[in-house]
Enzyme design. Sequence first.
Site: not given
Ligand code: NAI
Length: 249
Positions: A154, A158
Amino acid sequence: MRFAEKVAVVTGAAQGIGEAYAKALAAQDAAVVVADLNVDAGEAVAKQIEADGGRAIFVRTDVSDPESANAMAQAAVQAFGGIDLLVNNAAIYGEMAFDLLVTVDWDYYRRFMSVNMDGALVVTRACYPHMQARGGGAIVNQSSTAAWLYSGFYGLAKVGINGLTQQLAHELGGMRIRVNAIAPGPTDTAATRTQAGDAAHDIVRNSLAIKRMGQPEDMVGACLYLLSDDASWVTGQILAVDGGQVFRS
Ligand code: NAI
């Protein structure tokens, strides 16, 4: 309204932080393309934006697939006339496998990296000609403090996002397209609750200067700033929005 007459693509906007970005952009008058694999949740976000008086469409998109990304960019142009802003936020996160770099199933690793690292490049390649046609634009890639902490594949993805941000800033700067990244710390989304569970509380207690989880809304100000003209000479930067996680006591 900072984004009047701008068209913004937000990937992974069906839920979590991407949903917050999409809604905030729409609230500041951008027309928003909700690009996600999740049809039901993505359509619901687009409908909610419209119900709140904004402009949005949902386009089912797999960010790892160039054909899908190109079709999404075409749909954006057809619906709203062009593309100005792109947020590469989609990732496999909440449901990701717990495994090591040295043992993770190779096919899973390849799929994971194709979404979490290459996805941002795939969608950028689909969108940048449309930004160029409008005279420029801005891209925000969603990194993570995981890039600077042990977090296996992961975090490796990043690190790739950070490098992509810096390299693309130079490839696209001459077209007046800026490329920056946000590195959120632990943020309270459904995905984090699935992924980290109770461990999230220990992370907050042990590693954050500000003793609470981030909320999706905590990321919004940074994203809007980096997309806006206020950041017109800012490119290639990775902005940590992390409650002080990376510089530790
Ligand atoms: P989440 O899992 O709620 O949202 C991710 C979204 O990406 C989902 O709606 C999913 O359907 C979509 N997705 C997954 N694979 C896909 C694909 N192949 N094509 C199109 N859409 C796709 O995650 P969250 O927590 O909202 O995180 C969002 C971003 O922030 C991610 O990049 C995550 O790595 C990053 N992030 C999150 C943190 C956290 O603590 N929540 C901390 C640091 C970074």
